[in-house]
Write a protein that holds these residues in place. Structure first.
Motif, PDB file in Angstrom:
ATOM      1  N   TRP A 128      25.666  -3.786   8.826  1.00 22.43           N
ATOM      2  CA  TRP A 128      24.698  -2.827   8.317  1.00 22.43           C
ATOM      3  C   TRP A 128      24.631  -2.900   6.789  1.00 22.43           C
ATOM      4  O   TRP A 128      23.540  -2.943   6.197  1.00 22.43           O
ATOM      5  CB  TRP A 128      25.079  -1.433   8.796  1.00 22.43           C
ATOM      6  N   MET A 129      25.782  -2.946   6.138  1.00 29.56           N
ATOM      7  CA  MET A 129      25.821  -3.017   4.682  1.00 29.56           C
ATOM      8  C   MET A 129      25.220  -4.325   4.177  1.00 29.56           C
ATOM      9  O   MET A 129      24.498  -4.349   3.177  1.00 29.56           O
ATOM     10  CB  MET A 129      27.263  -2.859   4.174  1.00 29.56           C
ATOM     11  N   ALA A 130      25.497  -5.437   4.875  1.00 31.39           N
ATOM     12  CA  ALA A 130      24.941  -6.733   4.480  1.00 31.39           C
ATOM     13  C   ALA A 130      23.405  -6.704   4.579  1.00 31.39           C
ATOM     14  O   ALA A 130      22.699  -7.257   3.721  1.00 31.39           O
ATOM     15  CB  ALA A 130      25.508  -7.838   5.362  1.00 31.39           C
ATOM     16  N   ALA A 131      22.890  -6.068   5.631  1.00 33.65           N
ATOM     17  CA  ALA A 131      21.442  -5.973   5.804  1.00 33.65           C
ATOM     18  C   ALA A 131      20.810  -5.147   4.672  1.00 33.65           C
ATOM     19  O   ALA A 131      19.684  -5.434   4.250  1.00 33.65           O
ATOM     20  CB  ALA A 131      21.107  -5.366   7.158  1.00 33.65           C
ATOM     21  N   LEU A 132      21.494  -4.141   4.169  1.00 32.82           N
ATOM     22  CA  LEU A 132      20.991  -3.335   3.083  1.00 32.82           C
ATOM     23  C   LEU A 132      20.863  -4.148   1.788  1.00 32.82           C
ATOM     24  O   LEU A 132      19.994  -3.902   0.972  1.00 32.82           O
ATOM     25  CB  LEU A 132      21.890  -2.123   2.836  1.00 32.82           C
ATOM     26  N   ARG A 133      21.766  -5.123   1.631  1.00 31.54           N
ATOM     27  CA  ARG A 133      21.767  -5.946   0.414  1.00 31.54           C
ATOM     28  C   ARG A 133      20.756  -7.085   0.482  1.00 31.54           C
ATOM     29  O   ARG A 133      20.462  -7.692  -0.512  1.00 31.54           O
ATOM     30  CB  ARG A 133      23.156  -6.517   0.164  1.00 31.54           C
ATOM     31  N   ALA A 134      20.280  -7.385   1.683  1.00 32.91           N
ATOM     32  CA  ALA A 134      19.365  -8.536   1.871  1.00 32.91           C
ATOM     33  C   ALA A 134      17.975  -8.241   1.360  1.00 32.91           C
ATOM     34  O   ALA A 134      17.537  -7.182   1.146  1.00 32.91           O
ATOM     35  CB  ALA A 134      19.300  -8.907   3.347  1.00 32.91           C
TER      36      ALA A 134
END
Length: 134
Positions: A128-134
């Motif tokens: 979820w956090m990685a998707a926010l940074r993408a």
């Protein structure tokens, strides 16, 4: 009552700490002495809404000793925190803290978990956090 979920949460934490061998049972004695509190570091939750976070000055009869009624929203956020220098826990636990918070709406016939759709497992949170940074 508001305090009931706190007591239930503390019981589960005490049971697990005994099961893991971090404190010696029986669980009733652990709870009586408050041994589980060594690693909890904060309350189990608080009311949510305008002017209610950390209600230290609220009247006990309306908050800590109050009855949960339909429409009340509160957090349920038990946690365990093992300090990096705590020699009373196995080395692999030192420096680890775990807390999962749910926001709960009290309803006429039970409750609704307002945060049920959020990720719970570490891999889900990381994705979820990685998707926010993408």
């Amino acid at each position: 009552k508001f305090r009931d979920f706190h007591d239930a949460s503390q019981r589960v934490l005490a049971e697990k700490l005994v099961e893991w061998g971090l404190v010696e049972g029986p669980v009733e004695r652990v709870l009586e002495l408050g041994l589980q509190r060594r690693w909890t570091l904060h309350g189990t939750g608080h009311m949510l809404g305008l002017d209610v976070h950390d209600c230290a000055a609220a009247r006990a009869e309306t908050y800590a000793d109050g009855v949960l009624e339909p429409g009340v929203v509160l957090t349920v956020e038990p946690g365990l925190y093992f300090q990096a220098d705590d020699l009373t826990v196995p080395e692999e636990y030192r420096g680890i803290g775990v807390r999962i918070e749910d926001d709960i709406l009290v309803t006429e016939d039970g409750n609704e978990n307002l945060s049920a759709a959020l990720p719970r497992r570490s891999d889900e949170v990381e994705a979820w956090m990685a998707a926010l940074r993408a």
